[in-house]
Scaffold this motif. Structure first.
Motif, PDB file in Angstrom:
ATOM      1  N   LYS A   6      86.251  -7.167  36.505  1.00 44.46           N
ATOM      2  CA  LYS A   6      85.508  -6.650  35.355  1.00 44.46           C
ATOM      3  C   LYS A   6      83.998  -6.711  35.559  1.00 44.46           C
ATOM      4  O   LYS A   6      83.254  -5.976  34.916  1.00 44.46           O
ATOM      5  N   LYS A   7      83.529  -7.611  36.431  1.00 42.24           N
ATOM      6  CA  LYS A   7      82.093  -7.795  36.614  1.00 42.24           C
ATOM      7  C   LYS A   7      81.571  -7.119  37.884  1.00 42.24           C
ATOM      8  O   LYS A   7      80.433  -7.353  38.278  1.00 42.24           O
ATOM      9  N   VAL A   8      82.387  -6.309  38.531  1.00 41.88           N
ATOM     10  CA  VAL A   8      81.938  -5.624  39.746  1.00 41.88           C
ATOM     11  C   VAL A   8      80.932  -4.547  39.357  1.00 41.88           C
ATOM     12  O   VAL A   8      81.236  -3.652  38.555  1.00 41.88           O
ATOM     13  N   HIS A   9      79.740  -4.607  39.932  1.00 46.08           N
ATOM     14  CA  HIS A   9      78.679  -3.665  39.584  1.00 46.08           C
ATOM     15  C   HIS A   9      79.057  -2.253  40.023  1.00 46.08           C
ATOM     16  O   HIS A   9      79.416  -2.009  41.184  1.00 46.08           O
ATOM     17  N   GLY A  10      78.966  -1.306  39.104  1.00 44.21           N
ATOM     18  CA  GLY A  10      79.204   0.094  39.425  1.00 44.21           C
ATOM     19  C   GLY A  10      80.659   0.516  39.449  1.00 44.21           C
ATOM     20  O   GLY A  10      80.949   1.687  39.673  1.00 44.21           O
TER      21      GLY A  10
ATOM     22  N   ARG B  65      74.630   5.630  49.384  1.00 46.58           N
ATOM     23  CA  ARG B  65      74.071   5.302  48.062  1.00 46.58           C
ATOM     24  C   ARG B  65      75.213   5.156  47.059  1.00 46.58           C
ATOM     25  O   ARG B  65      76.179   5.936  47.089  1.00 46.58           O
ATOM     26  N   LEU B  66      75.092   4.168  46.187  1.00 48.16           N
ATOM     27  CA  LEU B  66      76.091   3.954  45.136  1.00 48.16           C
ATOM     28  C   LEU B  66      75.928   5.011  44.047  1.00 48.16           C
ATOM     29  O   LEU B  66      74.815   5.245  43.567  1.00 48.16           O
ATOM     30  N   TRP B  67      77.034   5.638  43.683  1.00 47.47           N
ATOM     31  CA  TRP B  67      77.031   6.587  42.575  1.00 47.47           C
ATOM     32  C   TRP B  67      77.844   6.009  41.425  1.00 47.47           C
ATOM     33  O   TRP B  67      78.946   5.498  41.628  1.00 47.47           O
ATOM     34  N   ARG B  68      77.273   6.091  40.231  1.00 43.31           N
ATOM     35  CA  ARG B  68      77.959   5.604  39.034  1.00 43.31           C
ATOM     36  C   ARG B  68      78.140   6.748  38.045  1.00 43.31           C
ATOM     37  O   ARG B  68      77.210   7.529  37.829  1.00 43.31           O
ATOM     38  N   PRO B  69      79.328   6.878  37.458  1.00 39.30           N
ATOM     39  CA  PRO B  69      79.550   7.948  36.475  1.00 39.30           C
ATOM     40  C   PRO B  69      78.582   7.835  35.303  1.00 39.30           C
ATOM     41  O   PRO B  69      78.160   6.748  34.909  1.00 39.30           O
ATOM     42  N   LYS B  70      78.193   8.996  34.773  1.00 40.50           N
ATOM     43  CA  LYS B  70      77.332   9.101  33.593  1.00 40.50           C
ATOM     44  C   LYS B  70      75.914   8.577  33.834  1.00 40.50           C
ATOM     45  O   LYS B  70      75.217   8.205  32.889  1.00 40.50           O
ATOM     46  N   GLN B  71      75.485   8.510  35.101  1.00 41.18           N
ATOM     47  CA  GLN B  71      74.103   8.160  35.367  1.00 41.18           C
ATOM     48  C   GLN B  71      73.281   9.441  35.534  1.00 41.18           C
ATOM     49  O   GLN B  71      73.822  10.540  35.563  1.00 41.18           O
TER      50      GLN B  71
ATOM     51  N   GLN C 120      71.454  10.618  38.094  1.00 41.24           N
ATOM     52  CA  GLN C 120      71.587  11.314  39.362  1.00 41.24           C
ATOM     53  C   GLN C 120      73.046  11.633  39.668  1.00 41.24           C
ATOM     54  O   GLN C 120      73.921  10.772  39.558  1.00 41.24           O
ATOM     55  N   SER C 121      73.288  12.873  40.079  1.00 42.54           N
ATOM     56  CA  SER C 121      74.628  13.265  40.473  1.00 42.54           C
ATOM     57  C   SER C 121      74.838  12.953  41.956  1.00 42.54           C
ATOM     58  O   SER C 121      73.920  12.532  42.660  1.00 42.54           O
ATOM     59  N   LYS C 122      76.064  13.187  42.428  1.00 43.13           N
ATOM     60  CA  LYS C 122      76.339  12.976  43.848  1.00 43.13           C
ATOM     61  C   LYS C 122      75.497  13.922  44.707  1.00 43.13           C
ATOM     62  O   LYS C 122      75.043  13.539  45.788  1.00 43.13           O
ATOM     63  N   VAL C 123      75.300  15.147  44.213  1.00 40.46           N
ATOM     64  CA  VAL C 123      74.485  16.106  44.968  1.00 40.46           C
ATOM     65  C   VAL C 123      73.030  15.638  45.037  1.00 40.46           C
ATOM     66  O   VAL C 123      72.368  15.777  46.068  1.00 40.46           O
ATOM     67  N   ASP C 124      72.514  15.067  43.947  1.00 35.61           N
ATOM     68  CA  ASP C 124      71.145  14.542  43.946  1.00 35.61           C
ATOM     69  C   ASP C 124      70.986  13.420  44.971  1.00 35.61           C
ATOM     70  O   ASP C 124      69.995  13.371  45.708  1.00 35.61           O
ATOM     71  N   LEU C 125      71.968  12.507  45.007  1.00 34.35           N
ATOM     72  CA  LEU C 125      71.904  11.414  45.971  1.00 34.35           C
ATOM     73  C   LEU C 125      71.970  11.935  47.396  1.00 34.35           C
ATOM     74  O   LEU C 125      71.232  11.482  48.276  1.00 34.35           O
ATOM     75  N   ALA C 126      72.860  12.909  47.631  1.00 34.11           N
ATOM     76  CA  ALA C 126      72.975  13.478  48.975  1.00 34.11           C
ATOM     77  C   ALA C 126      71.681  14.163  49.397  1.00 34.11           C
ATOM     78  O   ALA C 126      71.208  13.996  50.531  1.00 34.11           O
ATOM     79  N   ALA C 127      71.068  14.924  48.476  1.00 34.99           N
ATOM     80  CA  ALA C 127      69.832  15.630  48.802  1.00 34.99           C
ATOM     81  C   ALA C 127      68.698  14.657  49.130  1.00 34.99           C
ATOM     82  O   ALA C 127      67.919  14.888  50.065  1.00 34.99           O
ATOM     83  N   SER C 128      68.606  13.556  48.389  1.00 31.55           N
ATOM     84  CA  SER C 128      67.537  12.579  48.658  1.00 31.55           C
ATOM     85  C   SER C 128      67.726  11.920  50.016  1.00 31.55           C
ATOM     86  O   SER C 128      66.746  11.682  50.746  1.00 31.55           O
ATOM     87  N   MET C 129      68.977  11.636  50.402  1.00 36.38           N
ATOM     88  CA  MET C 129      69.223  11.024  51.710  1.00 36.38           C
ATOM     89  C   MET C 129      68.954  12.009  52.848  1.00 36.38           C
ATOM     90  O   MET C 129      68.445  11.634  53.909  1.00 36.38           O
ATOM     91  N   ILE C 130      69.296  13.281  52.631  1.00 36.47           N
ATOM     92  CA  ILE C 130      69.028  14.297  53.661  1.00 36.47           C
ATOM     93  C   ILE C 130      67.526  14.470  53.852  1.00 36.47           C
ATOM     94  O   ILE C 130      67.044  14.594  54.987  1.00 36.47           O
ATOM     95  N   ARG C 131      66.765  14.477  52.754  1.00 37.93           N
ATOM     96  CA  ARG C 131      65.308  14.598  52.879  1.00 37.93           C
ATOM     97  C   ARG C 131      64.729  13.413  53.641  1.00 37.93           C
ATOM     98  O   ARG C 131      63.811  13.573  54.460  1.00 37.93           O
ATOM     99  N   LEU C 132      65.243  12.207  53.375  1.00 34.37           N
ATOM    100  CA  LEU C 132      64.771  11.022  54.095  1.00 34.37           C
ATOM    101  C   LEU C 132      65.096  11.135  55.581  1.00 34.37           C
ATOM    102  O   LEU C 132      64.243  10.855  56.438  1.00 34.37           O
TER     103      LEU C 132
END
Length: 337
Positions: A111-115, A159-165, A167-179
């Motif tokens: 129950k206490k696992v982050h994300g 990158r950790l993705w959490r529902p209802k946050q 940033q979407s999965k595509v946003d996280l992927a785009a930021s990692m590709i830019r890096l």
């Protein structure tokens, strides 16, 4: 001298390449944890890693947990260092980077696992592809290893993705590709992903990147936005409507560029041949074949092709003539002005 008798010398030589990502005490913990992760044949939890390294009675468990929660190191910097090590050791000089993007669900029940949350699980068994756990979007570099017959993807950033946050999965992927592109600015990067990865976040990728994904069946395609006109009002965000994927696939043209020796008539290095032009019977008479042939001809001309020949049937001859082809023996020919 080894940092710890647990760490083999051969493995330590590899880990030394990323020593700069850690402080001295943190690197010692990192080296021992990697050793335990490799040696552990059971569950790769923090406790299991210590068991694999043979440190359960030597180290406090809090030391290992603190490495992930409080130690001063950056997963992104570590990932970039790994990517440079992969590129230097496993890819030819100047080779294009092939990068794969995907997400994976690690099942967690506490129950206490982050994300952790209930979310889609593509690997789930049964009729409901749902599982509870933490979802990570992962970026890896595809390489060809000498001892494996097929290509292998080596993960470098996640990158950790959490529902209802926000940033979407595509946003996280785009930021990692830019890096990744910023750190490998001298190389072309070809990114591949499944149909879940498409959207506006991919519009602003660097010019050195290409992104290949599978379009949804309902996707409508548009041309690139035209340049600003200088007039008042909001500039156009997209170009002319091209249609749905099924409309664009209604017709096709196949051609080749053949090398040629320069002669008196032209110094261009290629000549073009268009061998096949086909249109789905349900879509004939709508200009799709003309658009396909015109696009292929423009591509050939952009590659310094001076002359194009075309094999045409009696039904397609009017289209060929309207595009500027003239009768030849045995093929119709077109020549740039």
């Amino acid at each position: 001298m080894l940092l710890d008798p647990t760490v083999p010398a051969s493995l330590l030589n590899v880990l030394e390449m990323v020593r700069g990502c850690f402080t001295a005490p943190t690197f010692r913990t990192f080296a021992a944890l990697v050793t335990g992760l490799i040696a552990q044949t059971g569950r790769s939890t923090v406790t299991g890693i210590l068991l694999g390294a043979g440190l359960t009675r030597t180290w406090s468990h809090d030391r290992s947990h603190a490495f992930f929660s409080r130690a001063r190191w950056s997963p992104d910097i570590l990932g970039i260092s790994l990517s440079h090590m992969i590129v230097r050791r496993l890819l030819p000089e100047g080779a294009v980077l092939t990068v794969a993007v995907d997400d994976t669900l690690f099942k967690r029940h506490g129950k206490k696992v982050h994300g952790a949350a209930w979310q889609h699980d593509g690997a789930a068994k049964g009729s409901r592809p749902v599982g509870r756990g933490t979802c990570f979007v992962v970026v890896g570099i595809v390489v060809q290893l000498p001892f494996v017959a097929r290509p292998v993807c080596l993960p470098v950033i996640a990158r950790l993705w959490r529902p209802k946050q926000e940033q979407s999965k595509v946003d996280l992927a785009a930021s990692m590709i830019r890096l990744l592109a910023a750190c490998h600015y001298a190389r072309r990067i070809h990114v591949v992903a499944d149909a879940a990865y498409h959207g506006r976040a991919l519009r602003d990728l660097p010019a050195t990147c290409t992104f290949t994904t599978r379009l949804p069946a309902s996707a409508v395609l548009y041309d690139l936005a035209p340049p600003p006109t200088g007039r008042r009002g909001r500039p156009a965000l997209k170009g002319q409507r091209l249609g749905m994927a099924k409309d664009l696939a209604a017709a096709g043209a196949v051609g080749f560029l053949l090398p040629r020796l320069p002669g008196p008539d032209s110094s261009k290095p290629f000549k073009g041949e268009i061998n096949t032009v086909a249109t789905d019977p349900c879509f004939r008479g709508r200009g799709y074949a003309r658009a396909a042939v015109d696009a292929l001809m423009n591509w050939m001309v952009s590659r310094e092709c001076h002359r194009i020949s075309l094999t045409s049937s009696s039904e397609g001859e009017p289209l060929s003539v309207s595009l500027g082809f003239v009768d030849g023996d045995p093929r119709m020919n077109w020549q740039a002005e």
